[in-house]
Structures are given as C-alpha cells and as structure tokens.
Design an enzyme around this catalytic site. Sequence first.
Site, PDB file in Angstrom:
ATOM      1  N   ASP A 146       0.830  -1.200   0.000  1.00  0.00           N
ATOM      2  CA  ASP A 146       0.000   0.000   0.000  1.00  0.00           C
ATOM      3  C   ASP A 146       0.864   1.250   0.000  1.00  0.00           C
ATOM      4  O   ASP A 146       1.938   1.276   0.597  1.00  0.00           O
ATOM      5  CB  ASP A 146      -0.926   0.003   1.224  1.00  0.00           C
ATOM      6  CG  ASP A 146      -0.173   0.091   2.548  1.00  0.00           C
ATOM      7  OD1 ASP A 146      -0.086   1.193   3.120  1.00  0.00           O
ATOM      8  OD2 ASP A 146       0.344  -0.945   3.005  1.00  0.00           O
ATOM      9  N   SER A 147       0.391   2.274  -0.712  1.00  0.00           N
ATOM     10  CA  SER A 147       1.037   3.577  -0.753  1.00  0.00           C
ATOM     11  C   SER A 147       2.488   3.431  -1.234  1.00  0.00           C
ATOM     12  O   SER A 147       2.725   2.928  -2.326  1.00  0.00           O
ATOM     13  CB  SER A 147       0.933   4.251   0.618  1.00  0.00           C
ATOM     14  OG  SER A 147       1.258   5.612   0.552  1.00  0.00           O
ATOM     15  N   ALA A 148       3.464   3.828  -0.402  1.00  0.00           N
ATOM     16  CA  ALA A 148       4.861   3.614  -0.794  1.00  0.00           C
ATOM     17  C   ALA A 148       5.124   2.143  -1.069  1.00  0.00           C
ATOM     18  O   ALA A 148       5.841   1.783  -2.013  1.00  0.00           O
ATOM     19  CB  ALA A 148       5.786   4.123   0.302  1.00  0.00           C
ATOM     20  N   PHE A 174      -2.277  -1.173  -3.553  1.00  0.00           N
ATOM     21  CA  PHE A 174      -3.310  -0.332  -2.977  1.00  0.00           C
ATOM     22  C   PHE A 174      -2.807   1.118  -2.955  1.00  0.00           C
ATOM     23  O   PHE A 174      -1.827   1.421  -2.277  1.00  0.00           O
ATOM     24  CB  PHE A 174      -3.637  -0.756  -1.549  1.00  0.00           C
ATOM     25  CG  PHE A 174      -4.122  -2.174  -1.389  1.00  0.00           C
ATOM     26  CD1 PHE A 174      -5.131  -2.677  -2.189  1.00  0.00           C
ATOM     27  CD2 PHE A 174      -3.580  -3.003  -0.417  1.00  0.00           C
ATOM     28  CE1 PHE A 174      -5.595  -3.981  -2.028  1.00  0.00           C
ATOM     29  CE2 PHE A 174      -4.043  -4.303  -0.236  1.00  0.00           C
ATOM     30  CZ  PHE A 174      -5.048  -4.793  -1.054  1.00  0.00           C
ATOM     31  N   HIS A 272      -7.047   7.797   0.410  1.00  0.00           N
ATOM     32  CA  HIS A 272      -5.822   7.032   0.224  1.00  0.00           C
ATOM     33  C   HIS A 272      -5.833   5.781   1.112  1.00  0.00           C
ATOM     34  O   HIS A 272      -6.112   5.854   2.315  1.00  0.00           O
ATOM     35  CB  HIS A 272      -4.646   7.939   0.595  1.00  0.00           C
ATOM     36  CG  HIS A 272      -3.296   7.390   0.322  1.00  0.00           C
ATOM     37  ND1 HIS A 272      -2.844   7.090  -0.933  1.00  0.00           N
ATOM     38  CD2 HIS A 272      -2.262   7.091   1.168  1.00  0.00           C
ATOM     39  CE1 HIS A 272      -1.609   6.652  -0.872  1.00  0.00           C
ATOM     40  NE2 HIS A 272      -1.236   6.630   0.391  1.00  0.00           N
TER      41      HIS A 272
END
Length: 303
Positions: A146-148, A174, A272
Amino acid sequence: MSREQRAAIDALLRRSDDFRSDTPPSVHDLRDGFAALMAQMRVAPGIRTTDTTAGGRPALLVEPDAGPRPGTILYFHGGAFALGSPQTALSLTAALVARTGIRSVSVDYRLAPEHPFPAGIDDTVAAYRSLLDAGHAPESIVFAGDSAGGGLTVTTCLRAREAGLPLPAAIVAFSPGLDATRSGASMTTKDGIDPIFTRQALVRTGQLYTAGADPHQPLLSPALYADLTGFPPMLVQVGTNELLLDDSTRVAARARDAGVDVILDVTADVPHVFQSFTGVLDEADRALDRAALFVTQHVDAAG
C-alpha cells in the site's frame, strides 16, 4: 450507510493533520502519529502473527489459525518510505490472509531519511530472493503493498528483472506511490478533496526518500519511465479522493500499453489506502474481497 461511513472516515483523517500542517512535524512525530492512527484499524480474527526475517530484515509472518494453503503474499507496508512497519499494515495483511488462506510475509524494510533511496528496494528484493532461495516457486508468490509499499511492488519487480530473477505470479497495489516527480494532474485537481495529504507535504516527505536523487527515473517514477514489458498481472486499487490518483491511472495505462494484464479498480469518494478501514467502510471490504479473489486466481492458476 456507506455515505455516512465515508463522511466519518474523512472527518477522522482531517483531524489527524500531520501531513497537512504548514509547520511540518519531525519524522519521529510523524512516525508516532502514523502508528497511533493505524493502531485504530481493525484486524481480522482467526490469524496469528510471528516475528521472522526475510532477506536479512525483520519481517512479520501472518498466517490463518487453521494453517495456510500454498503460496506467499510478500507484503510491503506504506508510509511515504519514511514511516510505518509491518504492524501498521496489519489490518491489510490480516484481511488478505483471512480472505485467501495464504500466508503473508510483511517486510520491515529500511526507512528514510536514515536510509534513503534505494535502500528500501534493496531490502524488498533481498526478501524476495530469500523466498526463492528457500525453494518457493515464483509462481506461488504475489507482491502486495500500500502507498509507498504499493510503489515497491512495481520497483521490486523492476530491480528483480534487472538481477535476472523470475517475476512473481501477480502484483496487488493499494493506492501506490509511483511518481516522485509529483506531476500528476490529480496533485492539483484533488487538492482539498484529499483528507490526508497536501502537495507540499508529499513533496516534503518525498525528498526524505529521494535525498537528492533525480526523480526522473524508473525506480523513482515508474508511472512515467518504467518499461513494464513482461510484468505479471497487476491489480491497482485507488480512490477518487486521492492526490495520488494519477499515479495509479498512469501506471495502469503504461502496463496496458506494454501488453500486461492489468485491472485498474477505482472506487468513488474514498481516501488514500481506504482498504485499511476494513470492517468499518463497506467499500474497503468489497475492495479487499476483489483483491483476495485476484490473488487466489493467480496463485491457483500457477498450480
């Protein structure tokens, strides 16, 4: 019910203003605040966790109590490459494990600013190599994050391919961070709509990771510069209320143009990494159901 759920989550995230403040907190304070926020997320029942290692780094093994079925979800947590741990991603890894029956190995890769680019990628590739060296077939491994960490699902594949390693069965990302240039149109069009980030905050945390490296390169901005030819099937999930929305839309287009099987899964009016709100937000649970189906289809197809 979902509209009320989304409104409540938006309000919660706006109260946690570490990433929106004009006076940036220290990295230590950001890490503490992020850990406190993620500790509020629900963790699926019926799973057990064990401290382990992967590629020389600490990791968290997440398994179903009933025992895992074949396969491994190699998970990369989020946190702007400077925050987070396998523990902060536990709501996501536990949700995937509970839905698929497949174990997850969540990697505690090194963080910026103490360990800037490309330390995190070095660690995730080493974790993948350790699974291969232990006899796990690449067809039985799925990268997820997820994200980074969603960005790392892509850049780990790029670096693994450079090293001559076989690629995994599939990628699940994600709300991935895939553009260190911060040049997507959504960086402007979603300003104020995104309840977590401002453009300034994303630029600031991004600089902790890039540490002066040119962001105009595949390992920092794969949505713009990566050659995705030969990549495994990809599932990219993102919400429309994200500054990083165009990171997902552009990498999906890039994958499609490279002949990769790719699903771009966009959910309206969610923030996010909305999947973290499993058990609280209906859209989170439905998205995780789709992600789990994608994982099991590709691990099963590999035999």
